[in-house]
Design a protein around this motif. Structure first.
Motif, PDB file in Angstrom:
ATOM      1  N   VAL A 125       0.860  -1.174   0.000  1.00 22.13           N
ATOM      2  CA  VAL A 125       0.000   0.000   0.000  1.00 22.13           C
ATOM      3  C   VAL A 125       0.904   1.235   0.000  1.00 22.13           C
ATOM      4  CG1 VAL A 125      -1.783   1.269   1.236  1.00 22.13           C
ATOM      5  CG2 VAL A 125      -1.767  -1.246   1.282  1.00 22.13           C
ATOM      6  N   PRO A 126       0.792   2.097  -1.015  1.00 21.49           N
ATOM      7  CA  PRO A 126       1.701   3.255  -1.113  1.00 21.49           C
ATOM      8  C   PRO A 126       1.767   4.099   0.155  1.00 21.49           C
ATOM      9  CG  PRO A 126       0.460   3.009  -3.143  1.00 21.49           C
ATOM     10  CD  PRO A 126      -0.117   2.017  -2.171  1.00 21.49           C
ATOM     11  N   ARG A 127       0.628   4.288   0.800  1.00 19.06           N
ATOM     12  CA  ARG A 127       0.605   5.114   2.008  1.00 19.06           C
ATOM     13  C   ARG A 127       1.468   4.500   3.108  1.00 19.06           C
ATOM     14  NH1 ARG A 127      -4.875   6.713   5.460  1.00 19.06           N
ATOM     15  NH2 ARG A 127      -3.804   7.425   7.356  1.00 19.06           N
ATOM     16  N   ILE A 128       1.376   3.179   3.270  1.00 22.76           N
ATOM     17  CA  ILE A 128       2.154   2.506   4.310  1.00 22.76           C
ATOM     18  C   ILE A 128       3.638   2.512   3.961  1.00 22.76           C
ATOM     19  CG2 ILE A 128       2.557   0.287   5.445  1.00 22.76           C
ATOM     20  CD1 ILE A 128      -0.415  -0.255   5.236  1.00 22.76           C
ATOM     21  N   VAL A 134       9.648   7.327   5.544  1.00 21.53           N
ATOM     22  CA  VAL A 134       9.830   8.599   6.245  1.00 21.53           C
ATOM     23  C   VAL A 134      10.143   8.364   7.724  1.00 21.53           C
ATOM     24  CG1 VAL A 134       8.680  10.723   6.984  1.00 21.53           C
ATOM     25  CG2 VAL A 134       8.392   9.901   4.642  1.00 21.53           C
ATOM     26  N   ALA A 135       9.414   7.428   8.339  1.00 19.92           N
ATOM     27  CA  ALA A 135       9.632   7.138   9.762  1.00 19.92           C
ATOM     28  C   ALA A 135      11.020   6.567   9.999  1.00 19.92           C
ATOM     29  CB  ALA A 135       8.568   6.169  10.264  1.00 19.92           C
ATOM     30  N   PHE A 136      11.469   5.679   9.125  1.00 15.65           N
ATOM     31  CA  PHE A 136      12.822   5.121   9.237  1.00 15.65           C
ATOM     32  C   PHE A 136      13.861   6.226   9.175  1.00 15.65           C
ATOM     33  CE2 PHE A 136      16.438   4.422   6.389  1.00 15.65           C
ATOM     34  CZ  PHE A 136      17.245   3.646   7.201  1.00 15.65           C
ATOM     35  N   TRP A 137      13.752   7.095   8.175  1.00 10.01           N
ATOM     36  CA  TRP A 137      14.731   8.167   7.978  1.00 10.01           C
ATOM     37  C   TRP A 137      14.823   9.055   9.223  1.00 10.01           C
ATOM     38  CZ3 TRP A 137      14.688  13.510   7.849  1.00 10.01           C
ATOM     39  CH2 TRP A 137      15.781  14.127   7.257  1.00 10.01           C
ATOM     40  N   GLN A 171      13.120   5.374  18.399  1.00 11.09           N
ATOM     41  CA  GLN A 171      11.943   4.553  18.123  1.00 11.09           C
ATOM     42  C   GLN A 171      10.659   5.322  18.420  1.00 11.09           C
ATOM     43  OE1 GLN A 171      11.639   1.797  16.629  1.00 11.09           O
ATOM     44  NE2 GLN A 171      13.351   0.421  16.972  1.00 11.09           N
ATOM     45  N   GLY A 172      10.732   6.240  19.376  1.00  5.04           N
ATOM     46  CA  GLY A 172       9.562   7.078  19.647  1.00  5.04           C
ATOM     47  C   GLY A 172       9.209   7.940  18.454  1.00  5.04           C
ATOM     48  N   VAL A 173      10.229   8.570  17.855  1.00  7.75           N
ATOM     49  CA  VAL A 173      10.006   9.384  16.653  1.00  7.75           C
ATOM     50  C   VAL A 173       9.499   8.512  15.508  1.00  7.75           C
ATOM     51  CG1 VAL A 173      11.162  10.753  14.878  1.00  7.75           C
ATOM     52  CG2 VAL A 173      11.668  11.158  17.289  1.00  7.75           C
ATOM     53  N   ASP A 174      10.123   7.356  15.332  1.00 10.40           N
ATOM     54  CA  ASP A 174       9.702   6.415  14.285  1.00 10.40           C
ATOM     55  C   ASP A 174       8.231   6.062  14.439  1.00 10.40           C
ATOM     56  OD1 ASP A 174       9.169   3.675  13.131  1.00 10.40           O
ATOM     57  OD2 ASP A 174      11.243   3.855  12.483  1.00 10.40           O
ATOM     58  N   SER A 175       7.832   5.683  15.639  1.00 10.86           N
ATOM     59  CA  SER A 175       6.447   5.258  15.875  1.00 10.86           C
ATOM     60  C   SER A 175       5.466   6.418  15.746  1.00 10.86           C
ATOM     61  CB  SER A 175       6.325   4.630  17.271  1.00 10.86           C
ATOM     62  OG  SER A 175       7.114   3.460  17.364  1.00 10.86           O
ATOM     63  N   LEU A 176       5.849   7.597  16.241  1.00 11.88           N
ATOM     64  CA  LEU A 176       4.967   8.760  16.170  1.00 11.88           C
ATOM     65  C   LEU A 176       4.705   9.185  14.725  1.00 11.88           C
ATOM     66  CD1 LEU A 176       6.286  10.984  19.092  1.00 11.88           C
ATOM     67  CD2 LEU A 176       3.983  10.016  18.888  1.00 11.88           C
ATOM     68  N   ILE A 177       5.652   8.915  13.844  1.00 12.16           N
ATOM     69  CA  ILE A 177       5.465   9.248  12.431  1.00 12.16           C
ATOM     70  C   ILE A 177       4.732   8.132  11.695  1.00 12.16           C
ATOM     71  CG2 ILE A 177       6.667   9.625  10.241  1.00 12.16           C
ATOM     72  CD1 ILE A 177       8.835  11.084  11.827  1.00 12.16           C
ATOM     73  N   PHE A 178       5.190   6.887  11.899  1.00  7.12           N
ATOM     74  CA  PHE A 178       4.681   5.794  11.077  1.00  7.12           C
ATOM     75  C   PHE A 178       3.202   5.490  11.296  1.00  7.12           C
ATOM     76  CE2 PHE A 178       3.745   1.217  10.648  1.00  7.12           C
ATOM     77  CZ  PHE A 178       3.842   1.129   9.271  1.00  7.12           C
ATOM     78  N   VAL A 191      -7.036   2.596  18.667  1.00  9.60           N
ATOM     79  CA  VAL A 191      -6.245   1.463  18.194  1.00  9.60           C
ATOM     80  C   VAL A 191      -4.881   1.947  17.709  1.00  9.60           C
ATOM     81  CG1 VAL A 191      -6.098  -0.382  16.493  1.00  9.60           C
ATOM     82  CG2 VAL A 191      -8.283   0.131  17.596  1.00  9.60           C
ATOM     83  N   VAL A 192      -4.864   3.066  16.983  1.00 14.87           N
ATOM     84  CA  VAL A 192      -3.596   3.623  16.499  1.00 14.87           C
ATOM     85  C   VAL A 192      -2.660   3.894  17.666  1.00 14.87           C
ATOM     86  CG1 VAL A 192      -2.497   5.583  15.350  1.00 14.87           C
ATOM     87  CG2 VAL A 192      -4.616   4.634  14.432  1.00 14.87           C
ATOM     88  N   PHE A 193      -3.158   4.557  18.698  1.00 16.50           N
ATOM     89  CA  PHE A 193      -2.307   4.906  19.838  1.00 16.50           C
ATOM     90  C   PHE A 193      -1.897   3.670  20.635  1.00 16.50           C
ATOM     91  CE2 PHE A 193      -4.454   9.131  19.353  1.00 16.50           C
ATOM     92  CZ  PHE A 193      -3.309   9.833  19.033  1.00 16.50           C
ATOM     93  N   THR A 194      -2.791   2.701  20.749  1.00 17.84           N
ATOM     94  CA  THR A 194      -2.462   1.482  21.494  1.00 17.84           C
ATOM     95  C   THR A 194      -1.368   0.691  20.796  1.00 17.84           C
ATOM     96  OG1 THR A 194      -4.698   1.314  22.415  1.00 17.84           O
ATOM     97  CG2 THR A 194      -3.358  -0.685  22.402  1.00 17.84           C
ATOM     98  N   VAL A 195      -1.537   0.470  19.495  1.00 20.63           N
ATOM     99  CA  VAL A 195      -0.535  -0.272  18.735  1.00 20.63           C
ATOM    100  C   VAL A 195       0.791   0.488  18.707  1.00 20.63           C
ATOM    101  CG1 VAL A 195       0.071  -1.164  16.450  1.00 20.63           C
ATOM    102  CG2 VAL A 195      -2.254  -1.446  17.329  1.00 20.63           C
ATOM    103  N   MET A 196       0.735   1.793  18.559  1.00 15.22           N
ATOM    104  CA  MET A 196       1.934   2.621  18.536  1.00 15.22           C
ATOM    105  C   MET A 196       2.710   2.494  19.851  1.00 15.22           C
ATOM    106  SD  MET A 196       2.194   6.711  17.711  1.00 15.22           S
ATOM    107  CE  MET A 196       1.078   7.155  19.063  1.00 15.22           C
ATOM    108  N   ALA A 197       2.026   2.614  20.959  1.00 13.80           N
ATOM    109  CA  ALA A 197       2.679   2.531  22.258  1.00 13.80           C
ATOM    110  C   ALA A 197       3.203   1.128  22.538  1.00 13.80           C
ATOM    111  CB  ALA A 197       1.702   2.947  23.360  1.00 13.80           C
TER     112      ALA A 197
END
Length: 243
Positions: A125-128, A134-137, A171-178, A191-197
């Motif tokens: 999926v292009p969005r993912i 971007v999150a990796f960078w 990893q916090g920055v990575d997760s907050l972006i991705f 769900v987004v916040f739960t999975v992210m955390a």
């Protein structure tokens, strides 16, 4: 091969120096990055805790190894060389995404029945994909910056505090972006916040578990390379590939 005496030095004094194992560490970083995205990203799995199943992405088992290798790169070779490796990984991810799109889009030959399975594994999926790159960078550069600055602040002591501390932030920055970029509007906000955390916590814990391995690899590389590099006068811009 005998170990060399380890000499403390500044990153700028090593400009242009060729290290014996730097290329191998770079190759390991890019390999883990690509394989964790190709093989592990698409498969959900689970672990049973107290009779309850907890579902997670299989890639989380190996993706954090990229941060471990990133820590090793910054600790042993300095921020500038870690920056070069991050750009190499970034370019490799872009090419992988482009190649996956092209190959999946090509019409299958008559009689080949694997297209659906191929699309299931390699279709992206292009969005993912965009969110992941971007999150990796951003996450890797933050991780390397924090690692390098903390080494100067701690005068090279307490390596564990740098590896874990940089991972917490990176990893916090990575997760907050991705997760918001990839899933906001698709999943419920809770769900987004739960999975992210949850994934952020698991990655940090994985880094902590691997700390003894990091100590062994860092110590071995420093003895073989003969230097202990400090980024005391480094230009921390991410927009460069010079060492």
């Amino acid at each position: 091969m005998n170990d060399s005496p380890v000499v403390r030095t500044s990153a700028s004094s090593q400009t242009g120096h060729r290290f014996r194992y730097y290329d191998f560490v770079m190759a390991a970083f890019v390999t883990v990055l690509l394989l964790s995205n190709v093989i592990g990203a698409a498969k959900p799995t689970f672990i049973t805790i107290s009779g309850e199943q907890w579902i997670y992405g299989a890639g989380i088992l190996f993706f954090p190894l990229g941060y471990v290798i990133g820590d090793i790169l910054t600790e042993v070779y300095g921020y500038a060389r870690a920056r070069r490796v991050i750009w190499a990984g970034f370019a490799a991810l872009l090419f992988m995404a482009f190649m996956s799109w092209v190959v999946v889009s090509l019409p299958p030959a008559e009689g080949w029945e694997g297209q659906a399975a191929y699309e299931s594994v390699f279709g992206q999926v292009p969005r993912i994909v965009a969110a992941s790159i971007v999150a990796f960078w951003a996450g890797e550069f933050v991780n390397s910056y924090v690692m390098a600055r903390m080494k100067v602040w701690t005068q090279g002591k307490a390596l564990w505090s740098r590896t874990i501390g940089s991972t917490v932030v990176g990893q916090g920055v990575d997760s907050l972006i991705f997760y918001p970029l990839a899933f906001w509007g698709i999943w419920e906000p809770a769900v987004v916040f739960t999975v992210m955390a949850t994934n952020w916590l698991l990655k940090v814990l994985w880094e902590a578990v691997l700390t003894p391995v990091t100590y062994l690899v860092v110590g071995w590389l420093k003895r073989r390379e003969g230097v202990d590099i400090y980024d005391e006068d480094t230009d921390f811009t991410p927009f460069s590939t010079s060492t």
